[in-house]
Design an enzyme around this catalytic site. Sequence first.
Site, PDB file in Angstrom:
ATOM      1  N   ASN A  37      35.712  76.406  -9.080  1.00 22.75           N
ATOM      2  CA  ASN A  37      36.556  76.492 -10.269  1.00 22.75           C
ATOM      3  C   ASN A  37      36.168  75.479 -11.346  1.00 22.75           C
ATOM      4  OD1 ASN A  37      38.660  77.252 -11.898  1.00 22.75           O
ATOM      5  ND2 ASN A  37      40.280  76.570 -10.525  1.00 22.75           N
ATOM      6  N   HIS A 122      53.606  81.489  -2.680  1.00 27.88           N
ATOM      7  CA  HIS A 122      53.772  80.434  -3.688  1.00 27.88           C
ATOM      8  C   HIS A 122      54.968  80.703  -4.568  1.00 27.88           C
ATOM      9  CE1 HIS A 122      49.683  79.711  -2.518  1.00 27.88           C
ATOM     10  NE2 HIS A 122      49.700  78.571  -3.160  1.00 27.88           N
ATOM     11  N   ARG A 147      55.580  77.993  -0.101  1.00 29.55           N
ATOM     12  CA  ARG A 147      55.337  76.740  -0.822  1.00 29.55           C
ATOM     13  C   ARG A 147      56.228  76.737  -2.054  1.00 29.55           C
ATOM     14  NH1 ARG A 147      49.892  74.851  -4.184  1.00 29.55           N
ATOM     15  NH2 ARG A 147      51.001  75.779  -5.930  1.00 29.55           N
ATOM     16  N   TYR A 159      52.493  70.877 -12.278  1.00 33.43           N
ATOM     17  CA  TYR A 159      51.511  71.611 -11.482  1.00 33.43           C
ATOM     18  C   TYR A 159      52.189  72.732 -10.691  1.00 33.43           C
ATOM     19  CZ  TYR A 159      48.944  73.000  -7.423  1.00 33.43           C
ATOM     20  OH  TYR A 159      48.376  73.780  -6.467  1.00 33.43           O
ATOM     21  N   ASP A 212      53.041  71.076  -2.426  1.00 34.65           N
ATOM     22  CA  ASP A 212      51.751  70.477  -2.792  1.00 34.65           C
ATOM     23  C   ASP A 212      51.996  69.333  -3.774  1.00 34.65           C
ATOM     24  OD1 ASP A 212      49.145  69.897  -3.422  1.00 34.65           O
ATOM     25  OD2 ASP A 212      48.557  71.975  -3.820  1.00 34.65           O
ATOM     26  N   HIS A 214      49.500  67.428  -4.850  1.00 27.26           N
ATOM     27  CA  HIS A 214      48.297  67.501  -5.697  1.00 27.26           C
ATOM     28  C   HIS A 214      47.753  66.125  -6.095  1.00 27.26           C
ATOM     29  CE1 HIS A 214      45.588  70.092  -8.148  1.00 27.26           C
ATOM     30  NE2 HIS A 214      45.933  70.964  -7.233  1.00 27.26           N
ATOM     31  N   GLU A 238      51.288  68.450   1.040  1.00 26.07           N
ATOM     32  CA  GLU A 238      49.844  68.608   0.868  1.00 26.07           C
ATOM     33  C   GLU A 238      49.319  67.599  -0.141  1.00 26.07           C
ATOM     34  OE1 GLU A 238      48.997  72.598  -0.331  1.00 26.07           O
ATOM     35  OE2 GLU A 238      47.161  72.016  -1.363  1.00 26.07           O
ATOM     36  N   GLU A 264      41.386  70.354   0.606  1.00 22.08           N
ATOM     37  CA  GLU A 264      40.836  71.414  -0.254  1.00 22.08           C
ATOM     38  C   GLU A 264      39.685  70.921  -1.120  1.00 22.08           C
ATOM     39  OE1 GLU A 264      44.540  72.451  -2.267  1.00 22.08           O
ATOM     40  OE2 GLU A 264      43.712  71.702  -4.139  1.00 22.08           O
ATOM     41  N   ARG A 285      42.695  71.412   5.475  1.00 18.06           N
ATOM     42  CA  ARG A 285      42.835  72.515   4.515  1.00 18.06           C
ATOM     43  C   ARG A 285      41.523  72.966   3.890  1.00 18.06           C
ATOM     44  NH1 ARG A 285      46.319  74.661   1.936  1.00 18.06           N
ATOM     45  NH2 ARG A 285      45.540  74.188  -0.138  1.00 18.06           N
ATOM     46  N   HIS A 314      42.774  76.325   2.447  1.00 15.84           N
ATOM     47  CA  HIS A 314      42.955  76.590   1.028  1.00 15.84           C
ATOM     48  C   HIS A 314      42.739  78.077   0.771  1.00 15.84           C
ATOM     49  CE1 HIS A 314      41.433  75.371  -3.264  1.00 15.84           C
ATOM     50  NE2 HIS A 314      42.723  75.599  -3.278  1.00 15.84           N
ATOM     51  N   GLU A 341      46.874  79.648   3.399  1.00 16.77           N
ATOM     52  CA  GLU A 341      47.408  79.802   2.044  1.00 16.77           C
ATOM     53  C   GLU A 341      47.019  81.178   1.504  1.00 16.77           C
ATOM     54  OE1 GLU A 341      45.791  77.069  -0.874  1.00 16.77           O
ATOM     55  OE2 GLU A 341      47.494  77.387  -2.219  1.00 16.77           O
ATOM     56  N   TRP A 404      44.810  64.978 -11.472  1.00 15.04           N
ATOM     57  CA  TRP A 404      45.519  66.235 -11.734  1.00 15.04           C
ATOM     58  C   TRP A 404      45.829  66.959 -10.474  1.00 15.04           C
ATOM     59  CZ3 TRP A 404      44.558  71.468 -10.895  1.00 15.04           C
ATOM     60  CH2 TRP A 404      45.584  72.330 -11.419  1.00 15.04           C
TER      61      TRP A 404
HETATM   62  O1  EZ4 Z   1      44.592  73.298  -7.678  1.00 16.35           O
HETATM   63  O2  EZ4 Z   1      42.499  75.818  -6.279  1.00 16.35           O
HETATM   64  O3  EZ4 Z   1      46.800  74.416  -2.908  1.00 16.35           O
HETATM   65  N1  EZ4 Z   1      46.264  74.869  -3.856  1.00 16.35           N
HETATM   66  C1  EZ4 Z   1      45.791  74.153  -4.891  1.00 16.35           C
HETATM   67  C2  EZ4 Z   1      45.108  74.915  -5.975  1.00 16.35           C
HETATM   68  C3  EZ4 Z   1      44.023  74.070  -6.648  1.00 16.35           C
HETATM   69  C4  EZ4 Z   1      42.993  74.958  -7.251  1.00 16.35           C
HETATM   70  C5  EZ4 Z   1      41.854  74.142  -7.857  1.00 16.35           C
HETATM   71  O4  EZ4 Z   1      40.835  74.978  -8.295  1.00 16.35           O
HETATM   72  O5  EZ4 Z   1      45.946  72.968  -4.922  1.00 16.35           O
HETATM   73  O6  EZ4 Z   1      46.053  75.346  -6.900  1.00 16.35           O
HETATM   74 CO    CO Z   2      46.524  72.204  -3.098  1.00 10.29          CO
END
Ligand code: EZ4
Ligand code: CO
Length: 404
Positions: A37, A122, A147, A159, A212, A214, A238, A264, A285, A314, A341, A404
């Site tokens: 990505n 999700h 999630r 996010y 998550d 993140h 996560e 991930e 993951r 992931h 996921e 991020w």
């Molecule tokens: O931000 O796959 O758990 N899933 C994630 C995703 C990641 C993206 C990054 O390309 O954290 O949403």
């Molecule tokens: Co994630």
Amino acid sequence: MRITSADVIVTCPGRNYVTLKITTEDGTTGLGDATLNGRELSVASYLRDHVCPLLVGRDSGRINDIWQYLYRGAYWRRGPVTMTAIAAVDCALWDVLGKRVGKPVHQLLGGAARDGVMVYGHASGQSVDDLLDSVGGFLDQGYRAVRVQAAVPGLESTYGLHHPGTGHTYEPADAAVPTDNVWHTPAYLDFAPRMMKAVRERFGYGFHLLHDVHHRLSPLEAAQLGRSLEPYRMFWIEDPTPAEDQEAFRTIRQHTTTPLAVGEVFNTIWDCQYLITERLIDYIRMSVSHSGGITHLRRIFDLADLYGVRTGSHGAGDLSPVSFAAALHLDLTVPNFGIQEYMGHLEPASEVFRTSYTFADGYMHPGDAPGLGVEIDEEAAARYPYEARYLPVNRRLDGSMHDW
Ligand code: EZ4
Ligand code: CO
């Protein structure tokens, strides 16, 4: 059976996907996902310029040798670009093998160890009420695990929220120049337990609840979060902290019984060796397509099994349906499977990728079609050319960069 060609297909049906197609002398084709990505063209070049020419003429059945040839033979090793490229070759070769012998890849891996693969959906919302509607929708569809992510009050963006009008699919890579998001940890730590409380109060404890973080907290902040969520019995939190600081997980673990998942952004067994052997995490993951393919990820899962760590791969929408199918085949076979996921894919991805996996009662199955069970329509792919799109970036209130 010799490889006669290896071609890279770049397409943007809703988002960018890079696909490797390997063809053998009997006309069999196999697919591998090479999507990274926001850095898609780097993997396309790695394959086109440096790997595809080396594949032509090789025996497609020597999957282990080709893996080692690409990993050791590059001299430069590990990293997301290299391991995504190797993964694409590996998955395409498993696909070819399955089609040649007429069996689904999960049978080549020793056969199913379970009837289906539990997936999590999700749910998200711009408010807690909106989130509760979303969670209810997933439970109505039969999901056993959800999630949850919701807008943090006081922050302009959060996010993991689906865009209005896209159903429940979440797609953050939406701008030709990364969008600036703003992050403020105290607002998040205040909100997260209130969100989970609302979900459990409404829907009870009869399903798995995931979240998550993140990569946004420090170890002690993550420990505080884990403690504050203990009453809501999370399946996992996560990526509580940035994944490269592995010792951070020891700190978190000393303070909370909330299970931890990470991986991930990892690419090789070396990235998770310490976390697994020190028992610092509960779920690994890593994805098939960013971690050297089925051949490498099954070794990682075997290592994890020795230390009581389960899988939780992931499966975001930026991994193509080819990658998702490969994940389901592997998930079906490993003893220490935990959860998978499942985000699904934005339209018009289904015009480009024809899949044979199915969903019922919260479980998915890769199907019994030979190989991975995914076909690509190259004419449809050509209708959706590459578009530069990036993930957002995160800044703190003072303008400095955050994860991020
Ligand atoms: O931000 O796959 O758990 N899933 C994630 C995703 C990641 C993206 C990054 O390309 O954290 O949403
Ligand atoms: Co994630």
